[in-house]
Design a protein around this motif. Structure first.
Motif, short mmCIF file in Angstrom:
data_model
loop_
_atom_site.label_atom_id
_atom_site.label_comp_id
_atom_site.label_asym_id
_atom_site.label_seq_id
_atom_site.Cartn_x
_atom_site.Cartn_y
_atom_site.Cartn_z
N LEU A 143 -11.11 6.68 -4.08
CA LEU A 143 -10.59 5.79 -3.03
C LEU A 143 -11.64 4.76 -2.63
O LEU A 143 -11.34 3.59 -2.43
CB LEU A 143 -10.19 6.61 -1.80
CG LEU A 143 -8.85 7.33 -1.83
CD1 LEU A 143 -8.64 8.12 -0.55
CD2 LEU A 143 -7.70 6.34 -2.00
N LEU A 188 -11.87 2.06 -5.21
CA LEU A 188 -10.71 1.17 -5.11
C LEU A 188 -10.87 0.21 -3.92
O LEU A 188 -10.61 -0.98 -4.04
CB LEU A 188 -9.44 2.03 -4.95
CG LEU A 188 -8.09 1.32 -5.02
CD1 LEU A 188 -7.94 0.52 -6.30
CD2 LEU A 188 -6.96 2.34 -4.93
N PHE A 224 -9.03 -5.14 -3.56
CA PHE A 224 -8.93 -4.72 -2.16
C PHE A 224 -9.68 -5.63 -1.20
O PHE A 224 -9.29 -5.76 -0.04
CB PHE A 224 -9.33 -3.25 -1.99
CG PHE A 224 -8.11 -2.41 -1.89
CD1 PHE A 224 -7.44 -2.01 -3.04
CD2 PHE A 224 -7.55 -2.07 -0.66
CE1 PHE A 224 -6.27 -1.30 -2.97
CE2 PHE A 224 -6.39 -1.35 -0.56
CZ PHE A 224 -5.74 -0.96 -1.73
N LYS A 281 -7.11 -8.01 -0.48
CA LYS A 281 -6.09 -7.46 0.42
C LYS A 281 -6.61 -7.43 1.86
O LYS A 281 -5.89 -7.70 2.80
CB LYS A 281 -5.70 -6.05 -0.01
CG LYS A 281 -4.90 -6.05 -1.29
CD LYS A 281 -4.28 -4.71 -1.57
CE LYS A 281 -3.63 -4.68 -2.93
NZ LYS A 281 -2.69 -5.79 -3.18
N VAL A 283 -6.28 -10.81 3.32
CA VAL A 283 -4.88 -11.14 3.67
C VAL A 283 -4.52 -10.49 5.01
O VAL A 283 -3.93 -11.12 5.89
CB VAL A 283 -3.91 -10.68 2.56
CG1 VAL A 283 -2.46 -10.85 2.98
CG2 VAL A 283 -4.17 -11.45 1.27
N ALA A 331 -3.57 -12.44 8.53
CA ALA A 331 -2.35 -12.19 9.31
C ALA A 331 -2.73 -11.83 10.75
O ALA A 331 -2.12 -12.31 11.71
CB ALA A 331 -1.53 -11.08 8.68
N LEU A 342 2.34 -4.79 2.22
CA LEU A 342 0.88 -4.62 2.27
C LEU A 342 0.31 -4.65 0.85
O LEU A 342 -0.72 -5.25 0.60
CB LEU A 342 0.53 -3.29 2.94
CG LEU A 342 0.70 -3.24 4.46
CD1 LEU A 342 0.65 -1.80 4.95
CD2 LEU A 342 -0.39 -4.05 5.16
N LEU A 343 1.03 -4.02 -0.03
CA LEU A 343 0.57 -3.95 -1.42
C LEU A 343 0.67 -5.31 -2.11
O LEU A 343 -0.13 -5.64 -2.97
CB LEU A 343 1.43 -2.92 -2.17
CG LEU A 343 0.80 -2.21 -3.34
CD1 LEU A 343 -0.49 -1.53 -2.93
CD2 LEU A 343 1.76 -1.17 -3.91
N ASN A 344 1.67 -6.10 -1.68
CA ASN A 344 1.89 -7.39 -2.35
C ASN A 344 1.26 -8.57 -1.61
O ASN A 344 1.61 -9.72 -1.87
CB ASN A 344 3.40 -7.64 -2.49
CG ASN A 344 4.03 -6.59 -3.38
OD1 ASN A 344 3.39 -6.09 -4.31
ND2 ASN A 344 5.27 -6.22 -3.09
N ASP A 345 0.38 -8.28 -0.67
CA ASP A 345 -0.33 -9.34 0.08
C ASP A 345 0.64 -10.32 0.76
O ASP A 345 0.41 -11.53 0.75
CB ASP A 345 -1.26 -10.13 -0.85
CG ASP A 345 -2.22 -9.22 -1.59
OD1 ASP A 345 -2.58 -8.17 -1.03
OD2 ASP A 345 -2.61 -9.56 -2.72
N THR A 361 1.65 -12.07 3.58
CA THR A 361 1.13 -12.42 4.92
C THR A 361 2.22 -12.42 5.98
O THR A 361 2.01 -11.93 7.09
CB THR A 361 0.48 -13.82 4.89
OG1 THR A 361 -0.41 -13.86 3.78
CG2 THR A 361 -0.30 -14.10 6.15
N GLU A 362 3.36 -12.97 5.60
CA GLU A 362 4.43 -13.11 6.59
C GLU A 362 4.90 -11.76 7.12
O GLU A 362 5.05 -11.55 8.32
CB GLU A 362 5.59 -13.84 5.94
CG GLU A 362 6.53 -14.41 6.95
CD GLU A 362 7.67 -15.14 6.28
OE1 GLU A 362 8.79 -14.99 6.74
OE2 GLU A 362 7.40 -15.83 5.28
N ILE A 374 3.21 -8.99 6.96
CA ILE A 374 2.09 -8.34 7.66
C ILE A 374 2.01 -8.87 9.11
O ILE A 374 1.73 -8.12 10.04
CB ILE A 374 0.76 -8.52 6.91
CG1 ILE A 374 0.87 -7.90 5.50
CG2 ILE A 374 -0.41 -7.87 7.65
CD1 ILE A 374 -0.28 -8.18 4.57
N THR A 432 -2.52 0.86 2.86
CA THR A 432 -2.46 0.12 1.60
C THR A 432 -3.11 0.91 0.47
O THR A 432 -2.55 1.05 -0.61
CB THR A 432 -3.18 -1.24 1.72
OG1 THR A 432 -2.77 -1.86 2.93
CG2 THR A 432 -2.85 -2.15 0.56
N VAL A 433 -4.29 1.45 0.73
CA VAL A 433 -5.01 2.15 -0.33
C VAL A 433 -4.28 3.44 -0.71
O VAL A 433 -4.21 3.80 -1.89
CB VAL A 433 -6.50 2.38 0.04
CG1 VAL A 433 -6.70 3.54 1.00
CG2 VAL A 433 -7.33 2.60 -1.21
N ARG A 440 -1.25 2.44 -2.69
CA ARG A 440 -1.67 1.92 -4.01
C ARG A 440 -2.02 3.09 -4.93
O ARG A 440 -1.69 3.09 -6.11
CB ARG A 440 -2.87 1.00 -3.80
CG ARG A 440 -3.64 0.62 -5.02
CD ARG A 440 -2.90 -0.44 -5.84
NE ARG A 440 -3.77 -1.03 -6.81
CZ ARG A 440 -4.20 -0.41 -7.90
NH1 ARG A 440 -3.82 0.82 -8.15
NH2 ARG A 440 -5.02 -1.02 -8.73
#
Lengths: 250, 187
Positions: free
Chosen positions: A47, A50, A56, A59, A62, A66, B11-14, B16-17, B19, B56-57, B60
């Protein structure tokens, strides 16, 4: 010492003691059952690797972006809620004037009533994509609008209107209504005026939405003037409704 | 209400909207909880972001289902992260004697596995009888036997003591029967 020795020799007892200890931590309210990170733990290492990967890190950015957007919006809402006391006093005074105005001069509908009875955005035409270049902006704008996220909806429709050479009445309607919801009356009126000036079959819709802006603003005089334009043109959008409201307002 | 996996996929697909929607729908409650429990706005923001990274992790690594609503689930993860944070200083001193600075990735990895273990224990608690759950819930929250007797209308505290013993034994048996416990107890 005696118990410790017994636990060391009896795996079954060790298991029971271990479960009891864990249950107290897991089901209790005080502590937390931390993982002993000094023990070998492949799952933990995997983990961690990753989480440190480029994927990540992106991620994380991102999520941060937001969050920044959200907190920025919240902050601006907070600022607009903290108007100086003078504004409160003026607002109260204005409300009183409006209240007594309505009480003594009007036996009919108030501006607020007309607005709330007629601000039905379900009536807006659907923005189903018709293969336009910026169709994504339109559909994402519509999503934001449906979710009542008017700042985002305004940004998207505004971007669409700015980048499209041809006037889209529907996009202008959504843009104007988003601005109306955000109480950005000047921009809303400008965009509805563009609809009126558009020379399209739908141009009269601009009058109806302009009237709604005036009602929301509490500008009854201009609202009535705008409704009268609709009432004198039978082919105009919401002609009967406009006549009905004008009668009720008398 | 959205499908529970919508936000996990976002979350996995990034996205933004979406999220941003998670923030709008879930952050106010989390903030309220943290501020009411010795935290500040900045703590709430930090915990919320860590919780999203944790989800997310984990998703994933292996897609999982949420049985409650996403909002309720995320709130629980945040609550546990805050509980972890409040207990961290004790843990660091007890184990190491000195405070050891860990990197954020390791912290999130640790909290992810701890959350999974917490969920395992909660899942097992759901398998015992409602009556046992009521008694054990109060027992683990350190309510006195006599108070449990009054609240759950038992004759006296000895009866409660016996019920606690029986219910704990039952729960222990259920936990031990699951192979996952052998993996979990090692960590």
């Amino acid at each position: 010492m005696h118990l410790k020795a017994e636990i060391a020799q009896n795996p079954d007892l060790a298991d029971l003691v271990n479960i009891n200890k864990k249950m107290r931590l897991q089901y209790g309210e005080d502590g937390w059952d931390f993982i002993d990170e000094h023990k070998n733990n492949d799952a933990l290492d995997a983990l961690e690797t990753l989480l440190k990967s480029k994927e990540f890190q992106h991620k994380k950015k991102v999520i941060q972006r937001a969050g920044d957007l959200y907190f920025k919006n919240e902050k601006s809402k907070g600022v607009s809620n903290k108007k100086p006391q003078l504004y409160f006093a003026l607002a109260i005074a204005a409300a009183l004037v409006l209240f007594f105005g309505i009480l003594f001069k009007d036996s009919g509908l108030t501006s607020t009533e007309v607005y709330s009875n007629n601000s039905n955005w379900d009536e807006l035409p659907s923005l189903v994509s018709r293969g336009e270049t910026n169709a994504v902006l339109l559909s994402k704008g519509e999503d934001a609008f449906t979710n009542k996220d008017y700042p985002l909806a305004e940004a998207r429709f505004s971007a669409y209107v700015d980048t499209n050479k041809e006037v889209s009445i529907t996009a202008l309607l959504y843009l104007g209504v988003s601005q109306l919801e955000l109480e950005n009356y000047t921009s809303a009126l400008e965009n509805f005026q563009k609809i009126i000036d558009s020379n399209t079959l739908d141009h009269s819709k601009g009058y109806w939405y302009k009237a709604l802006v005036y009602f929301k603003k509490g500008d009854k005089e201009n609202a009535i003037k705008t409704l009268e334009i609709i009432a004198t043109n039978p082919e105009y959008y919401k002609h009967s409704k406009a006549k009905e409201i004008l009668e009720a307002l008398q | 209400m959205k499908d529970q996996s919508t936000y996990l996929k976002a979350l996995l697909n990034d996205d933004t909207e979406q999220i941003l929607h998670i923030y709008k729908n879930c952050f106010p409650n989390v903030k309220r909880f943290i501020v009411q429990n010795n935290g500040e706005q900045a703590d709430a923001e930090d915990i919320f972001q860590k919780a999203l990274l944790q989800l997310t992790v984990r998703y994933r690594k292996e897609a999982f289902d949420i049985t409650s609503s996403f909002e309720a689930y995320l709130f629980t993860v945040c609550k546990n992260l805050w509980r972890r944070e409040l207990n961290k200083s004790k843990q660091e001193v007890t184990i190491d004697g000195v405070v050891e600075l860990k990197n954020e990735a390791r912290e999130i990895a640790l909290s992810s596995l701890e959350q999974e273990r917490w969920e395992f224990f909660q899942e097992k608690l759901e398998l015992i009888s409602e009556n046992c759950k009521q008694i054990l819930d109060r027992f683990f929250k350190k309510m006195a036997y006599k108070d449990i007797a009054i609240e759950l209308e038992y004759n006296d505290e000895n009866v409660v003591r016996q019920r606690v013993f029986k219910c704990k034994s039952k729960l222990t048996e259920i936990i031990r029967q699951d192979n996952r416990f052998n993996e979990l107890k090692e960590i």
